[in-house]
Design a protein around this motif. Structure first.
Motif, PDB file in Angstrom:
ATOM      1  N   LYS A  25       0.807  -1.232   0.000  1.00 16.88           N
ATOM      2  CA  LYS A  25       0.000   0.000   0.000  1.00 16.88           C
ATOM      3  C   LYS A  25       0.836   1.276   0.000  1.00 16.88           C
ATOM      4  CE  LYS A  25      -4.088  -1.748   2.377  1.00 16.88           C
ATOM      5  NZ  LYS A  25      -4.907  -1.663   3.581  1.00 16.88           N
ATOM      6  N   VAL A  26       2.160   1.168   0.145  1.00 16.05           N
ATOM      7  CA  VAL A  26       2.967   2.393   0.172  1.00 16.05           C
ATOM      8  C   VAL A  26       2.809   3.123  -1.158  1.00 16.05           C
ATOM      9  CG1 VAL A  26       4.623   1.521   1.885  1.00 16.05           C
ATOM     10  CG2 VAL A  26       5.138   1.269  -0.566  1.00 16.05           C
ATOM     11  N   LYS A  27       2.791   4.453  -1.075  1.00 18.39           N
ATOM     12  CA  LYS A  27       2.473   5.287  -2.238  1.00 18.39           C
ATOM     13  C   LYS A  27       3.488   5.163  -3.376  1.00 18.39           C
ATOM     14  CE  LYS A  27      -0.058   8.684   0.508  1.00 18.39           C
ATOM     15  NZ  LYS A  27      -0.174   7.815   1.670  1.00 18.39           N
ATOM     16  N   ASN A  28       4.740   4.909  -3.067  1.00 20.01           N
ATOM     17  CA  ASN A  28       5.791   4.905  -4.084  1.00 20.01           C
ATOM     18  C   ASN A  28       6.276   3.501  -4.444  1.00 20.01           C
ATOM     19  OD1 ASN A  28       6.808   4.749  -1.419  1.00 20.01           O
ATOM     20  ND2 ASN A  28       8.829   5.371  -2.096  1.00 20.01           N
ATOM     21  N   LEU A  29       5.449   2.490  -4.200  1.00 23.05           N
ATOM     22  CA  LEU A  29       5.846   1.095  -4.424  1.00 23.05           C
ATOM     23  C   LEU A  29       6.440   0.870  -5.813  1.00 23.05           C
ATOM     24  CD1 LEU A  29       5.858  -1.824  -3.247  1.00 23.05           C
ATOM     25  CD2 LEU A  29       3.652  -2.136  -4.373  1.00 23.05           C
ATOM     26  N   LYS A  30       5.760   1.349  -6.849  1.00 23.81           N
ATOM     27  CA  LYS A  30       6.191   1.112  -8.234  1.00 23.81           C
ATOM     28  C   LYS A  30       7.567   1.710  -8.530  1.00 23.81           C
ATOM     29  CE  LYS A  30       2.794  -1.086 -10.358  1.00 23.81           C
ATOM     30  NZ  LYS A  30       2.995  -2.325 -11.078  1.00 23.81           N
ATOM     31  N   ASN A  31       7.976   2.737  -7.778  1.00 25.97           N
ATOM     32  CA  ASN A  31       9.287   3.371  -7.997  1.00 25.97           C
ATOM     33  C   ASN A  31      10.434   2.578  -7.377  1.00 25.97           C
ATOM     34  OD1 ASN A  31       7.814   5.413  -9.151  1.00 25.97           O
ATOM     35  ND2 ASN A  31       7.922   6.752  -7.375  1.00 25.97           N
ATOM     36  N   ILE A  32      10.111   1.647  -6.492  1.00 26.26           N
ATOM     37  CA  ILE A  32      11.155   0.916  -5.759  1.00 26.26           C
ATOM     38  C   ILE A  32      11.764  -0.189  -6.617  1.00 26.26           C
ATOM     39  CG2 ILE A  32      11.663  -0.466  -3.701  1.00 26.26           C
ATOM     40  CD1 ILE A  32       9.373   1.077  -2.281  1.00 26.26           C
ATOM     41  N   GLY A  33      10.974  -0.796  -7.503  1.00 26.35           N
ATOM     42  CA  GLY A  33      11.506  -1.867  -8.344  1.00 26.35           C
ATOM     43  C   GLY A  33      10.413  -2.666  -9.012  1.00 26.35           C
ATOM     44  N   THR A  34      10.787  -3.839  -9.514  1.00 29.12           N
ATOM     45  CA  THR A  34       9.839  -4.754 -10.146  1.00 29.12           C
ATOM     46  C   THR A  34       9.072  -5.480  -9.047  1.00 29.12           C
ATOM     47  OG1 THR A  34      11.296  -5.035 -12.036  1.00 29.12           O
ATOM     48  CG2 THR A  34       9.618  -6.739 -11.705  1.00 29.12           C
ATOM     49  N   ILE A  35       7.754  -5.381  -9.077  1.00 31.06           N
ATOM     50  CA  ILE A  35       6.909  -5.935  -8.015  1.00 31.06           C
ATOM     51  C   ILE A  35       6.479  -7.355  -8.390  1.00 31.06           C
ATOM     52  CG2 ILE A  35       4.870  -5.537  -6.562  1.00 31.06           C
ATOM     53  CD1 ILE A  35       6.958  -3.156  -6.698  1.00 31.06           C
ATOM     54  N   ILE A  36       6.864  -8.313  -7.552  1.00 36.60           N
ATOM     55  CA  ILE A  36       6.484  -9.710  -7.773  1.00 36.60           C
ATOM     56  C   ILE A  36       5.549 -10.154  -6.647  1.00 36.60           C
ATOM     57  CG2 ILE A  36       7.270 -12.095  -7.978  1.00 36.60           C
ATOM     58  CD1 ILE A  36       9.905 -11.040  -9.084  1.00 36.60           C
ATOM     59  N   TYR A  37       4.344 -10.530  -7.042  1.00 40.93           N
ATOM     60  CA  TYR A  37       3.343 -11.021  -6.091  1.00 40.93           C
ATOM     61  C   TYR A  37       3.480 -12.538  -5.984  1.00 40.93           C
ATOM     62  CZ  TYR A  37      -1.392 -12.424  -4.514  1.00 40.93           C
ATOM     63  OH  TYR A  37      -2.464 -13.010  -3.865  1.00 40.93           O
ATOM     64  N   LEU A  38       3.832 -13.008  -4.787  1.00 39.97           N
ATOM     65  CA  LEU A  38       3.867 -14.440  -4.495  1.00 39.97           C
ATOM     66  C   LEU A  38       2.473 -14.821  -4.026  1.00 39.97           C
ATOM     67  CD1 LEU A  38       7.301 -14.741  -2.637  1.00 39.97           C
ATOM     68  CD2 LEU A  38       6.821 -14.924  -5.090  1.00 39.97           C
ATOM     69  N   LYS A  39       1.759 -15.551  -4.864  1.00 33.89           N
ATOM     70  CA  LYS A  39       0.344 -15.836  -4.658  1.00 33.89           C
ATOM     71  C   LYS A  39       0.136 -17.256  -4.145  1.00 33.89           C
ATOM     72  CE  LYS A  39      -3.830 -16.118  -7.556  1.00 33.89           C
ATOM     73  NZ  LYS A  39      -4.693 -16.161  -6.427  1.00 33.89           N
TER      74      LYS A  39
END
Length: 175
Positions: free
Chosen positions: A87-101
């Motif tokens: 939920k952090v506002k700048n998540l997309k700026n930190i890196g490639t987001i991988i959801y472990l589902k």
């Protein structure tokens, strides 16, 4: 700001973000950071005590402060996050987001099979009420999918197979 060259693992508590990050670190020879460990170290308190003493809202502010630091100062790292960090506002700026589902039942089975199962459940304040946790999982699943660049189904998979899938997806992502 250009997206950083980090891999950020998101997913529900207990899904195996930390274990996956450590295995990925060894595979890719990158540095590994754990958000919950960083917060505990910065505030010299366990997460469950932060929740108890200050509440979830304050903890989420701590996560946002950490997210700003990660965006500004961290590169070429694998970052494992807490379950609500997405939920952090700048998540997309930190890196490639991988959801472990994984399904909620799959996560609970995974936790129960670990050698220190009781400790793993106790350290997660939001797992105290299983019904509430199940509802939270259902809600977050949709939200994780929205922010993820890559989704990896980890249910009933060995860590080495998860790492292979992540590597395959990261190569696709770069091309």
């Amino acid at each position: 700001m250009k997206k950083k060259n980090n891999i950020v693992l998101i997913g529900f508590m207990g899904v195996g973000k930390g274990a996956t990050a450590r295995a990925l670190r060894d595979e890719l020879n990158l540095f590994n950071l754990d958000c919950d460990d960083m917060i505990e170290s910065a505030y010299n308190m366990k997460i469950k005590n932060i929740f108890k003493e200050f509440g979830e809202k304050k903890f989420r502010q701590m996560e946002q402060n950490l997210a700003k630091y990660l965006e500004k100062s961290v590169n070429n790292s694998i970052i494992s996050t807490g379950g609500g960090f997405y939920k952090v506002k700048n998540l997309k700026n930190i890196g490639t987001i991988i959801y472990l589902k994984s399904s909620f039942e799959g996560i609970m089975d995974r936790i129960k099979q670990s050698p220190n199962a009781n400790k793993k459940i106790e350290k997660r304040p939001l797992l105290k009420d299983i019904q509430k946790a199940k509802e939270l999982h259902k809600k977050r699943d949709k939200e994780y999918k929205k922010v993820a660049d890559i989704i990896i189904d980890v249910e009933n998979k060995k860590i080495k197979n998860i790492i292979k899938e992540i590597n395959k997806e990261l190569k696709k992502d770069k091309s």
